[in-house]
Write an enzyme that holds these catalytic residues in place. Sequence first.
Site, PDB file in Angstrom:
ATOM      1  N   ARG A  17       2.217 -12.152  -0.506  1.00  0.00           N
ATOM      2  CA  ARG A  17       0.908 -12.534   0.044  1.00  0.00           C
ATOM      3  C   ARG A  17       0.285 -13.690  -0.698  1.00  0.00           C
ATOM      4  NH1 ARG A  17      -1.708  -8.699   3.953  1.00  0.00           N
ATOM      5  NH2 ARG A  17      -0.015  -7.248   4.393  1.00  0.00           N
ATOM      6  N   HIS A  70     -10.717  -2.399  11.198  1.00  0.00           N
ATOM      7  CA  HIS A  70      -9.622  -3.252  10.734  1.00  0.00           C
ATOM      8  C   HIS A  70      -9.420  -4.362  11.772  1.00  0.00           C
ATOM      9  CE1 HIS A  70      -5.140  -3.353   9.198  1.00  0.00           C
ATOM     10  NE2 HIS A  70      -5.872  -4.252   8.611  1.00  0.00           N
ATOM     11  N   LYS A 112      -9.687  -2.406   1.488  1.00  0.00           N
ATOM     12  CA  LYS A 112      -9.403  -1.256   2.345  1.00  0.00           C
ATOM     13  C   LYS A 112     -10.196  -0.027   1.886  1.00  0.00           C
ATOM     14  CE  LYS A 112      -7.149  -3.718   4.990  1.00  0.00           C
ATOM     15  NZ  LYS A 112      -5.808  -4.097   5.223  1.00  0.00           N
ATOM     16  N   ASP A 130      -9.488  -9.817   8.702  1.00  0.00           N
ATOM     17  CA  ASP A 130      -8.943  -8.475   8.438  1.00  0.00           C
ATOM     18  C   ASP A 130      -9.934  -7.346   8.702  1.00  0.00           C
ATOM     19  OD1 ASP A 130      -6.490  -7.131   7.483  1.00  0.00           O
ATOM     20  OD2 ASP A 130      -7.697  -6.470   5.794  1.00  0.00           O
ATOM     21  N   ARG A 160       0.841  -1.197   0.000  1.00  0.00           N
ATOM     22  CA  ARG A 160       0.000   0.000   0.000  1.00  0.00           C
ATOM     23  C   ARG A 160       0.875   1.246   0.000  1.00  0.00           C
ATOM     24  NH1 ARG A 160      -1.821   0.868   4.340  1.00  0.00           N
ATOM     25  NH2 ARG A 160      -1.232  -0.988   5.501  1.00  0.00           N
ATOM     26  N   SER A 214      -1.513  -3.555  10.254  1.00  0.00           N
ATOM     27  CA  SER A 214      -1.106  -4.416   9.145  1.00  0.00           C
ATOM     28  C   SER A 214       0.156  -5.201   9.506  1.00  0.00           C
ATOM     29  CB  SER A 214      -0.835  -3.564   7.910  1.00  0.00           C
ATOM     30  OG  SER A 214      -1.996  -2.851   7.565  1.00  0.00           O
ATOM     31  N   TYR A 246      -1.321  -3.539  -7.122  1.00  0.00           N
ATOM     32  CA  TYR A 246      -1.066  -4.356  -5.941  1.00  0.00           C
ATOM     33  C   TYR A 246      -2.105  -4.229  -4.839  1.00  0.00           C
ATOM     34  CZ  TYR A 246       1.467  -7.069  -2.567  1.00  0.00           C
ATOM     35  OH  TYR A 246       1.814  -8.051  -1.688  1.00  0.00           O
ATOM     36  N   CYS A 298       0.573  -7.422  11.791  1.00  0.00           N
ATOM     37  CA  CYS A 298       0.789  -7.556  13.232  1.00  0.00           C
ATOM     38  C   CYS A 298      -0.017  -8.710  13.833  1.00  0.00           C
ATOM     39  CB  CYS A 298       0.478  -6.254  13.952  1.00  0.00           C
ATOM     40  SG  CYS A 298       1.675  -4.960  13.568  1.00  0.00           S
TER      41      CYS A 298
HETATM   42  P1  GTP Z   1      -2.424  -7.697   7.377  1.00  0.00           P
HETATM   43  O1  GTP Z   1      -2.927  -8.731   6.427  1.00  0.00           O
HETATM   44  O2  GTP Z   1      -1.332  -6.859   6.788  1.00  0.00           O
HETATM   45  O3  GTP Z   1      -3.517  -6.831   7.929  1.00  0.00           O
HETATM   46  O4  GTP Z   1      -1.643  -8.476   8.561  1.00  0.00           O
HETATM   47  P2  GTP Z   1      -2.147  -9.347   9.815  1.00  0.00           P
HETATM   48  O5  GTP Z   1      -2.482  -8.445  10.941  1.00  0.00           O
HETATM   49  O6  GTP Z   1      -3.182 -10.319   9.384  1.00  0.00           O
HETATM   50  O7  GTP Z   1      -0.811 -10.110  10.237  1.00  0.00           O
HETATM   51  P3  GTP Z   1      -0.408 -11.656  10.106  1.00  0.00           P
HETATM   52  O8  GTP Z   1      -1.255 -12.552  10.931  1.00  0.00           O
HETATM   53  O9  GTP Z   1      -0.314 -11.990   8.658  1.00  0.00           O
HETATM   54  O10 GTP Z   1       1.046 -11.646  10.754  1.00  0.00           O
HETATM   55  C1  GTP Z   1       2.063 -10.794  10.273  1.00  0.00           C
HETATM   56  C2  GTP Z   1       3.414 -11.230  10.774  1.00  0.00           C
HETATM   57  O11 GTP Z   1       3.422 -11.256  12.204  1.00  0.00           O
HETATM   58  C3  GTP Z   1       3.803 -12.629  10.301  1.00  0.00           C
HETATM   59  O12 GTP Z   1       5.145 -12.616   9.889  1.00  0.00           O
HETATM   60  C4  GTP Z   1       3.615 -13.469  11.526  1.00  0.00           C
HETATM   61  O13 GTP Z   1       4.490 -14.560  11.527  1.00  0.00           O
HETATM   62  C5  GTP Z   1       3.872 -12.517  12.681  1.00  0.00           C
HETATM   63  N1  GTP Z   1       3.071 -12.887  13.871  1.00  0.00           N
HETATM   64  C6  GTP Z   1       1.745 -13.145  13.907  1.00  0.00           C
HETATM   65  N2  GTP Z   1       1.340 -13.490  15.157  1.00  0.00           N
HETATM   66  C7  GTP Z   1       2.444 -13.442  15.943  1.00  0.00           C
HETATM   67  C8  GTP Z   1       2.670 -13.691  17.341  1.00  0.00           C
HETATM   68  O14 GTP Z   1       1.778 -14.029  18.118  1.00  0.00           O
HETATM   69  N3  GTP Z   1       3.954 -13.511  17.777  1.00  0.00           N
HETATM   70  C9  GTP Z   1       4.959 -13.145  16.940  1.00  0.00           C
HETATM   71  N4  GTP Z   1       6.181 -12.993  17.456  1.00  0.00           N
HETATM   72  N5  GTP Z   1       4.787 -12.912  15.619  1.00  0.00           N
HETATM   73  C10 GTP Z   1       3.543 -13.050  15.119  1.00  0.00           C
HETATM   74  C1  SPV Z   2      -3.056  -4.476   5.242  1.00  0.00           C
HETATM   75  O1  SPV Z   2      -2.060  -3.828   4.857  1.00  0.00           O
HETATM   76  O2  SPV Z   2      -3.628  -4.247   6.333  1.00  0.00           O
HETATM   77  C2  SPV Z   2      -3.564  -5.579   4.415  1.00  0.00           C
HETATM   78  C3  SPV Z   2      -2.989  -5.768   3.079  1.00  0.00           C
HETATM   79  O3  SPV Z   2      -4.468  -6.286   4.826  1.00  0.00           O
HETATM   80  S1  SPV Z   2      -3.654  -4.698   1.917  1.00  0.00           S
HETATM   81  O4  SPV Z   2      -4.873  -5.312   1.365  1.00  0.00           O
HETATM   82  O5  SPV Z   2      -2.656  -4.522   0.856  1.00  0.00           O
HETATM   83  O6  SPV Z   2      -4.011  -3.435   2.513  1.00  0.00           O
HETATM   84 MN    MN Z   3      -5.018  -5.668   6.968  1.00  0.00          MN
END
Ligand code: GTP
Ligand code: SPV
Ligand code: MN
Length: 584
Positions: A368, A227, A207, A276, A70, A249, A198, A251
């Site tokens: 992704r 979110h 979003k 999400d 983004r 994002s 993208y 996290c």
């Molecule tokens: P978006 O799709 O961008 O909104 O991200 P998201 O909030 O869905 O994050 P996602 O679950 O994909 O995790 C993002 C990163 O954080 C990955 O590399 C995970 O491995 C890491 N991660 C997720 N949960 C944990 C956790 O409980 N502990 C740690 N240390 N890392 C974590």
């Molecule tokens: C985020 O960045 O929080 C995502 C990926 O879930 S995107 O759809 O590119 O915004």
């Molecule tokens: Mn997201």
Amino acid sequence: MAVDNPALVSWVESMAALTKPDRVVWCDGSDEERKALTELAVASGVLLPLNQDKRPGCYLHRSNPNDVARVEQLTFICTPTREEAGPTNNWMAPDEAYAKVGKLFDGSMKGRTMYVVPYVMGPLGSPYAKVGVELTDSVYVVLNMRIMTRMGRGALAMLGSGEDFNRGLHGTLDCNPERRYICHFPQDNTIWSVGSGYGGNVLLGKKCLALRIGSYLGRREHWLAEHMLILGVESPSGETTYVAAAFPSACGKTNFAMMIPPKAFAGWKIWTVGDDIAWMRTGPDGRLWAINPESGYFGVAPGTSNKSNPNAMTTVARDTLFTNVALTPDGDVWWEGMDGPVPEALTDWQGRPWRKGSGEKAAHPNSRFTAPMRNNPALSPHADDPQGVPISAIIFGGRRSTTVPLVLQSFNWTHGVYLGATMGSETTAAAVGKVGVVRRDPMAMLPFAGYDMGDYFNHWLAMQSRIANPPKIFQVNWFRQDPADGSFLWPGFGDNMRVLKWVIDRAHGRVGAQETLLGWVPKAGHLDLTDLDLSPARVDAATAIHFDEWREEFKLQGELFDKLSATMPEALGLQRRMLMARIG
Ligand code: GTP
Ligand code: SPV
Ligand code: MN
């Protein structure tokens, strides 16, 4: 396909007159259409077929290396006045934006096909769902939207002859960051996106509609567009409690939403409703009810493994589009953090030869997968429920290497809103820019609020009077580090169940809590740490509250209060002053 919606047809015609495509194709969402478009994408090099024995129905897409996340600095909220967009958003006057971006769209689809993609955010037929139509010249976008939304005939049927639909226009142009704009016109329920191919920049239902326009509509119509992931926690006795959680994002939302509890929690089960986005309204019973507007996951690949997220690994085993991951010699995908030994040789995300030990990442950090939610073994039976699920707890969490303890419960709704509003988080690869700097990311919505952030907090506070049975509000942090070596203090992933169990017990009023000056925390022994291989010293370090760190934190929060001073609710300023006075 015959379409007899005059408002829709005339809008499509006027956009075609602007962009001048060679062809206009209306998408019906059928399987034949998916096959034909996939073949077209393969023939033109947009998609690379993966090994169909290993990953049936899966393809790889490599985006332009200048277009991998983004772009917050190129994302605009185009409200009539700058004040409506607020100081945390980029603003452009609607006339100026239409003129500027219109010039870029003019003739931009010459020699190309314009696809008309009707879609629904939310379960088909849900009173809470919204219809959108995205016009795009990208086959990749069409195929992604087909996974992420309810796309095609069902959407047209739901719209009928109605005029209330989001008008989205997307043109890839020459994919040049100099000519890249993501513009939102909340008053017109319109989105114009140019110059990117993208993710969140171009899958306009996600979003752009579900959060930026959604939050704007939510304030007007008294609901919340957030979110947030949505999950159900089923106890051994069969009781299911629903929780929504906002993490910025990259996290941990997808991971948390698909979590498998550790062995010590035999009989407990997590059900994914969404990973999400949550749309939440008050139900007739006075509780807050949530739907997931999406039907697929656009998830972060790196770090996903059978150890961290087995449900995600099963979900992406078939019918998945991968973007910017690495390719193995036998036509499978790979990314950093996947199970097993690191391959000796790969093709990296840019299509270049890659060797183990080169020091370069093989997959892009924001690579992704786009996968249908029906592939998820933990998919909640209510994921398609038009009424959604009742939310008992809301969790706010950031990525903080210091300061923020593992878990904290707010004293009340206003304090909970304050915890969400003042949340800080270290930046990630999900957006272009520097990674790892702490910034305020209120409710994980900084890049996604479609109007002034202070007004958004006011809306949250006002919602309390509409929810007779409000969810309890919590703050978590899975990312606190050991200052000695930078390792994460808390194991995270499945072990987050230990925290979640306390959260739902608190939400049901079944367990006590220790009052601190900053909020309620688990009493000694109340976090179930059975079989957890973690020293008591590390647990203490993960849960500790240090006033010196918090004095610094309150100072950092001050920047947000200053920035939003025109509209920041007094109730939140008061919360901050009370907390600061308490810790002295
Ligand atoms: P978006 O799709 O961008 O909104 O991200 P998201 O909030 O869905 O994050 P996602 O679950 O994909 O995790 C993002 C990163 O954080 C990955 O590399 C995970 O491995 C890491 N991660 C997720 N949960 C944990 C956790 O409980 N502990 C740690 N240390 N890392 C974590
Ligand atoms: C985020 O960045 O929080 C995502 C990926 O879930 S995107 O759809 O590119 O915004
Ligand atoms: Mn997201």
